[in-house]
Scaffold this motif. Structure first.
Motif, PDB file in Angstrom:
ATOM      1  N   ARG A 189      46.315  14.533 -88.055  1.00  0.00           N
ATOM      2  CA  ARG A 189      46.902  15.461 -88.839  1.00  0.00           C
ATOM      3  C   ARG A 189      46.153  16.956 -88.251  1.00  0.00           C
ATOM      4  N   MET A 190      44.716  16.725 -88.247  1.00  0.00           N
ATOM      5  CA  MET A 190      43.934  17.469 -87.988  1.00  0.00           C
ATOM      6  C   MET A 190      44.440  18.310 -86.375  1.00  0.00           C
ATOM      7  N   GLN A 191      44.883  17.310 -85.571  1.00  0.00           N
ATOM      8  CA  GLN A 191      45.663  17.901 -84.610  1.00  0.00           C
ATOM      9  C   GLN A 191      46.655  18.592 -84.684  1.00  0.00           C
ATOM     10  N   SER A 192      47.732  18.232 -85.446  1.00  0.00           N
ATOM     11  CA  SER A 192      49.020  19.003 -85.842  1.00  0.00           C
ATOM     12  C   SER A 192      48.885  20.371 -86.526  1.00  0.00           C
ATOM     13  N   VAL A 193      47.856  20.181 -87.586  1.00  0.00           N
ATOM     14  CA  VAL A 193      47.757  21.210 -88.211  1.00  0.00           C
ATOM     15  C   VAL A 193      46.791  21.971 -87.683  1.00  0.00           C
ATOM     16  N   ALA A 194      45.602  21.997 -87.394  1.00  0.00           N
ATOM     17  CA  ALA A 194      44.449  23.098 -87.054  1.00  0.00           C
ATOM     18  C   ALA A 194      44.407  22.907 -85.531  1.00  0.00           C
ATOM     19  N   GLY A 195      45.147  21.984 -84.785  1.00  0.00           N
ATOM     20  CA  GLY A 195      45.091  22.269 -83.281  1.00  0.00           C
ATOM     21  C   GLY A 195      43.946  21.452 -82.727  1.00  0.00           C
ATOM     22  N   ILE A 196      43.083  20.880 -83.471  1.00  0.00           N
ATOM     23  CA  ILE A 196      41.972  20.391 -83.067  1.00  0.00           C
ATOM     24  C   ILE A 196      42.312  19.042 -82.038  1.00  0.00           C
ATOM     25  N   PRO A 197      42.139  19.086 -80.873  1.00  0.00           N
ATOM     26  CA  PRO A 197      42.654  17.835 -80.067  1.00  0.00           C
ATOM     27  C   PRO A 197      41.848  16.517 -80.985  1.00  0.00           C
ATOM     28  N   ILE A 198      42.495  15.453 -80.888  1.00  0.00           N
ATOM     29  CA  ILE A 198      42.118  14.252 -81.451  1.00  0.00           C
ATOM     30  C   ILE A 198      41.221  13.753 -80.679  1.00  0.00           C
ATOM     31  N   ASP A 199      40.692  14.247 -79.238  1.00  0.00           N
ATOM     32  CA  ASP A 199      39.756  13.639 -78.541  1.00  0.00           C
ATOM     33  C   ASP A 199      38.394  13.980 -79.287  1.00  0.00           C
ATOM     34  N   ILE A 200      38.351  14.871 -80.202  1.00  0.00           N
ATOM     35  CA  ILE A 200      37.043  15.153 -80.935  1.00  0.00           C
ATOM     36  C   ILE A 200      36.418  13.944 -81.514  1.00  0.00           C
ATOM     37  N   ILE A 201      37.337  12.773 -81.771  1.00  0.00           N
ATOM     38  CA  ILE A 201      36.923  11.774 -82.646  1.00  0.00           C
ATOM     39  C   ILE A 201      36.108  10.782 -81.486  1.00  0.00           C
ATOM     40  N   THR A 202      36.567  10.730 -80.358  1.00  0.00           N
ATOM     41  CA  THR A 202      35.818  10.244 -79.171  1.00  0.00           C
ATOM     42  C   THR A 202      34.572  10.761 -79.006  1.00  0.00           C
ATOM     43  N   ILE A 203      34.448  12.037 -79.186  1.00  0.00           N
ATOM     44  CA  ILE A 203      33.087  12.689 -78.912  1.00  0.00           C
ATOM     45  C   ILE A 203      32.031  12.114 -80.250  1.00  0.00           C
ATOM     46  N   LEU A 204      32.792  12.208 -81.456  1.00  0.00           N
ATOM     47  CA  LEU A 204      31.849  11.981 -82.537  1.00  0.00           C
ATOM     48  C   LEU A 204      31.397  10.368 -82.289  1.00  0.00           C
ATOM     49  N   GLN A 205      32.337   9.695 -81.697  1.00  0.00           N
ATOM     50  CA  GLN A 205      31.932   8.043 -81.638  1.00  0.00           C
ATOM     51  C   GLN A 205      30.790   8.053 -80.786  1.00  0.00           C
ATOM     52  N   THR A 244      34.415  31.712 -89.192  1.00  0.00           N
ATOM     53  CA  THR A 244      33.676  30.278 -88.836  1.00  0.00           C
ATOM     54  C   THR A 244      34.027  29.232 -89.844  1.00  0.00           C
ATOM     55  N   TRP A 245      33.634  29.792 -91.171  1.00  0.00           N
ATOM     56  CA  TRP A 245      33.853  28.677 -92.323  1.00  0.00           C
ATOM     57  C   TRP A 245      35.555  28.450 -92.384  1.00  0.00           C
ATOM     58  N   HIS A 246      36.378  29.549 -92.198  1.00  0.00           N
ATOM     59  CA  HIS A 246      37.676  29.080 -92.239  1.00  0.00           C
ATOM     60  C   HIS A 246      37.983  28.117 -91.162  1.00  0.00           C
ATOM     61  N   SER A 247      37.453  28.116 -90.024  1.00  0.00           N
ATOM     62  CA  SER A 247      38.072  27.277 -89.099  1.00  0.00           C
ATOM     63  C   SER A 247      37.546  25.828 -89.257  1.00  0.00           C
ATOM     64  N   VAL A 248      36.174  25.799 -89.582  1.00  0.00           N
ATOM     65  CA  VAL A 248      35.706  24.517 -89.983  1.00  0.00           C
ATOM     66  C   VAL A 248      36.480  23.864 -90.988  1.00  0.00           C
ATOM     67  N   ALA A 249      36.704  24.628 -92.229  1.00  0.00           N
ATOM     68  CA  ALA A 249      37.286  24.150 -93.449  1.00  0.00           C
ATOM     69  C   ALA A 249      38.764  23.847 -93.036  1.00  0.00           C
ATOM     70  N   ARG A 250      39.632  24.431 -92.240  1.00  0.00           N
ATOM     71  CA  ARG A 250      40.956  24.176 -91.959  1.00  0.00           C
ATOM     72  C   ARG A 250      40.804  22.863 -91.179  1.00  0.00           C
ATOM     73  N   ALA A 251      40.011  22.535 -90.351  1.00  0.00           N
ATOM     74  CA  ALA A 251      39.946  21.406 -89.440  1.00  0.00           C
ATOM     75  C   ALA A 251      39.635  20.005 -90.300  1.00  0.00           C
ATOM     76  N   TYR A 252      38.585  20.194 -91.156  1.00  0.00           N
ATOM     77  CA  TYR A 252      38.045  19.103 -91.744  1.00  0.00           C
ATOM     78  C   TYR A 252      38.869  18.853 -93.032  1.00  0.00           C
ATOM     79  N   GLY A 253      39.391  20.179 -93.541  1.00  0.00           N
ATOM     80  CA  GLY A 253      40.445  19.931 -94.817  1.00  0.00           C
ATOM     81  C   GLY A 253      41.538  19.011 -94.260  1.00  0.00           C
ATOM     82  N   ALA A 254      42.118  19.422 -93.005  1.00  0.00           N
ATOM     83  CA  ALA A 254      43.397  18.640 -92.668  1.00  0.00           C
ATOM     84  C   ALA A 254      42.937  17.149 -92.351  1.00  0.00           C
TER      85      ALA A 254
END
Lengths: 423, 388
Positions: free
Chosen positions: B336-352, B55-65
């Motif tokens: 970068r988070m999308q290309s490195v960690a595979g998190i779709p950029i749409d998460i930014i829209t959810i955050l907004q 879990t930690w790795h998943s978040v750290a990789r995403a937010y690290g990227a």
């Protein structure tokens, strides 16, 4: 309140010279435009053929094609518009809205005849697709009517439909049961309705901001889930569509049968809800309470009506209806979800609600207008009319702006619409 | 002095907590949509240690990227700033509307209108020195945006039609118009004058470029300073001129403003026109500063994001600049988070969406963090279907 002007007032206004002459001018301009745009470019002796039978297998009684001589028909329609203009000036009881509405219709028919000349168009197919394209718009508009009659502005219809569309296709794909999918869509719509309610009623967030939050969230969440899962696991996004049920007997009626009685569940639900919401609003105790809360919440409160509870129930119902509308996009038509596939239909529904003066039948009628414009646009692409399809795609949006800007007649929202209620 | 400091702290507390809460919820979304993490947790209580690590790795990789893509290198910083630039202008457009009691949700369409006009001036008007060409292209963008917004403004003033619906409709008209232009009159010709294949405009001439200040690949350009200057002008306009006073009065209470002799209708038209000009400049800035041509996907939703920016920034130019820097950083990091960690950029829209919800409902944040502050009156944003 020009729509409610009594005949006597209209007459006295006309005698005093205060009646606006704008409708007559509009009708004259339309008559001239019909001649200039269509009449002059239509050679004599060419026919426009309109098919009255649905393509493919059908149970309805066959009808012969409607063959109209193009040029004479166009000039007759121009004459009708000119006569409406003259009639408006001569006869004070003729309402401006009627004159404008009828002459715009004459323009649309003239346009169709002009576009189809020398070719043929399946008119019945167009009517069928008009109803189908009006379905999500009408459900969105009904959702708006339910919320706004209780004074909660619901600009979140778009987001509710988008979320419901996605959940429906996923539930349908996983379980293989499309009725369960529809129930899930309704649940999601209702849930978002409640979120809107909590933000707008409990936390008194500006209702338009709260609706915007739901819209942005829906776009983000569905696109995120689509990119993360649906694109990788295609089987999650392949639900099939609800089957078409023909109503025995009624489907054999020419024209009406194939359009109204040969549909899948959601268009039937839409038609039933138009009547159902009308009955709920104007024939039941709860509807009376909703309208009281929407017009004068303080008075309603004084009479012992629970304003908050009534509003929560209204947004819950409104959200559920929007959920059905969302399900139409996936399990009702194509069986798969695409990012942002609602493409503004929720907002058009909102406009249809305003255009329809916050009544279920009015909302339905204006949804049909938008549905017609939408289906016209696709048919014209097939007919290769020398107008870029992008401009035809703009037409419904421009029509919406004209409609809500009150050109067709002033509309009156519920008196307390948009205002939070505090004890 | 002390009371004032406390007040400022309170004003900052809600937006900061909103952003923090948004990021936390974002982390939760990243984790619960990560199938590997879910499988790790499903492996049984004996492996919960490993699951927690996953879990930690998943978040750290995403937010690290995210961090690395946003601020990890000079190139990243430059990308964050050039993403923030259209945000500042578009955010100011929405904020100015809010101040005048208008909800301009049509910034995206005005941005397209502005970009179309400036890119046209940028490639079609030839043989001019940069000192004339660049200002002309910028003005064309501002003008087109202004016209696009003035129409709903005029309709509201004249007929009471709500600007929310009309600006949304104008958005769609702008999208269809740009589809048509980029597939037709403004389509880039193919080699040897043959019809082009892709629906993009021709290249803008270098004389209309907003100058870039560093050697490539760093794309930082003067548009950033232009945006800051315009923010200062908007502040001056709203708080130091009679016109600004009128706009703000109409925003706070239209009937009182009318009684005081202010033309509410005129204010609506003026405010929408200025707001649209700012939005048009945001589009112009993007095509003249970064892309140098126009394609259908040139805006990743600047106009829609700007609503969140204006709310987050309290509809104040300084707040809008800070919020834009934050969102620019987030969006450019999310690429970068999308290309490195595979998190779709749409998460930014959810955050907004989450951030707007928390900012617009301060009571939510207060309840969440048990803050004890008085509810302060913000600007009234919208009121019903144009009965103001």
């Amino acid at each position: 309140m020009s729509t409610a002007v009594s005949p006597a007032t209209a007459v006295s206004q006309a005698m005093l010279g205060r009646r606006s002459s704008t409708p007559a001018v509009v009708a004259f301009v339309i008559a001239a435009a019909i001649v200039a745009l269509f009449g002059r470019s239509t050679p004599a002796g060419v026919d426009a053929v309109f098919g009255l039978n649905p393509g493919g297998f059908t149970q309805a009684v066959e009808l012969p094609d409607l063959v109209i001589p193009a040029a004479p028909a166009i000039y007759v329609l121009a004459a009708v518009a000119a006569a409406l203009a003259g009639g408006y000036l001569a006869w004070p009881r003729l309402r401006g809205g009627v004159v404008v509405g009828l002459s715009v219709s004459a323009f649309v028919v003239a346009f169709l005849v002009w576009a189809v000349q020398g070719q043929s168009l399946n008119l019945l197919g167009m009517l069928e697709s008009t109803l189908l394209r009006a379905t999500p718009i009408a459900l969105g508009a009904l959702s708006g009517v339910l919320c706004e009659r209780a004074a909660v502005i619901n600009i979140a219809i778009e987001g509710m439909m988008l979320s419901a569309a996605m959940v429906a296709v996923v539930v349908g794909s996983v379980t293989g049961n499309l009725y369960l999918a529809l129930v899930a869509a309704v649940a999601v719509g209702g849930l978002l309705g409640l979120v809107h309610g909590v933000l707008a009623i409990k936390y008194r967030v500006d209702q338009i901001v709260s609706g915007t939050v739901i819209n942005i969230f829906a776009v983000g969440a569905t696109s995120y889930a689509s990119a993360r899962f649906l694109e990788k696991y295609m089987w999650l996004n392949n639900s099939g569509t609800l089957p078409v049920w023909a109503v025995p007997g009624l489907v054999k009626i020419p024209i009406v049968g194939p359009v109204l009685f040969e549909n899948s569940l959601i268009p039937y639900l839409m038609l039933a809800l138009v009547i159902g919401v009308h009955v709920l609003l104007f024939r039941t105790r709860f509807g009376l309470r909703m309208r009281a809360v929407g017009e004068h919440p303080r008075a309603a409160d004084t009479l012992g009506i629970n304003v908050w509870r009534t509003r929560y129930l209204s947004v819950l119902l409104g959200g559920m209806v929007a959920g059905i509308g969302g399900a139409y996009f996936t399990i009702g038509s194509v069986g798969r979800f695409d990012e942002v596939m609602t493409a503004g239909r929720g907002f058009i529904g909102l406009a249809a609600m305003i255009f329809g003066n916050w009544t279920p039948f009015g909302a339905f009628a204006s949804s049909l207008v938008f549905g017609f414009a939408d289906s016209l646009q696709t048919k014209l692409q097939i007919l290769q009319v020398p107008i870029p399809s992008e401009f035809l795609l703009m037409a419904p949006y421009i029509a919406t702006m004209i409609a809500i800007s009150g050109v067709v007649g002033r509309v009156v929202p519920p008196a307390a619409d948009g205002q939070p209620y505090e004890k | 002095m002390k009371a004032r400091g406390l007040q400022a702290a309170r004003a900052v507390a809600v937006p900061v907590l909103a952003v923090v809460t948004g990021l936390v919820v974002g982390a939760v979304i990243i984790v619960v949509t990560d199938l590997e993490v879910l499988r790790a947790w499903a492996a049984g209580p004996a492996r919960w240690g490993a699951a927690a690590a996953a879990t930690w790795h998943s978040v750290a990789r995403a937010y690290g990227a995210l961090w690395e893509g946003a601020l990890g290198s000079p190139y990243a910083v430059s990308e964050s700033l050039i993403t923030a630039t259209p945000y500042i202008l578009a955010g100011l457009a929405v904020a100015l509307g809010f101040r005048a009691g208008l909800f301009n949700i049509g910034v995206e369409g005005q941005l397209f209108a502005g970009a179309l006009a400036s890119v046209w001036v940028g490639y079609a008007v030839r043989g001019m020195p940069a000192a004339v060409h660049l200002p002309l292209a910028l003005l064309a963008g501002a003008g087109a945006g202004a016209v696009w917004a003035a129409i709903p403004g005029y309709l509201k003033a004249r007929t009471g039609a709500h600007e929310v619906v009309n600006t949304i409709m104008m958005n769609y008209v702008a999208f269809r118009l740009s589809d048509w232009l980029l597939n037709g009159p403004m389509k880039r010709p193919g080699p040897g004058g043959s019809p082009g294949f892709v629906p993009v405009s021709p290249e803008v001439l270098p004389s209309a470029y907003l100058p870039q200040l560093f050697a490539p690949p760093i794309r930082f350009h003067v548009g950033f300073f232009l945006a800051l200057a315009i923010a200062a002008v908007v502040w001056w306009l709203l708080w130091r001129t009679p016109l600004g006073f009128e706009l703000r009065s109409v925003g706070v209470n239209p009937s009182a403003a009318r009684t005081a002799g202010i033309s509410v209708e005129r204010s609506y038209v003026v405010a929408m026109t200025i707001s649209g000009a700012l939005a048009g400049l945001a589009g112009a800035n993007q095509v003249l500063g970064v892309d140098h041509w126009l394609g259908q996907g040139f805006s990743p939703g600047y106009g829609f994001d700007s609503i969140a920016l204006a709310l987050l920034g309290g509809s104040h130019p300084v707040g809008v600049i800070l919020a834009s820097l934050l969102f620019g950083t987030l969006r450019s990091g999310a690429t970068r988070m999308q290309s490195v960690a595979g998190i779709p950029i749409d998460i930014i829209t959810i955050l907004q969406a989450l951030i707007i919800a928390f900012v617009a409902a301060p009571a939510l944040i207060r309840a969440l963090y048990r803050l004890r502050t008085r509810a302060e009156a913000g600007p009234v944003l919208t009121r019903g279907w144009g009965k103001g």
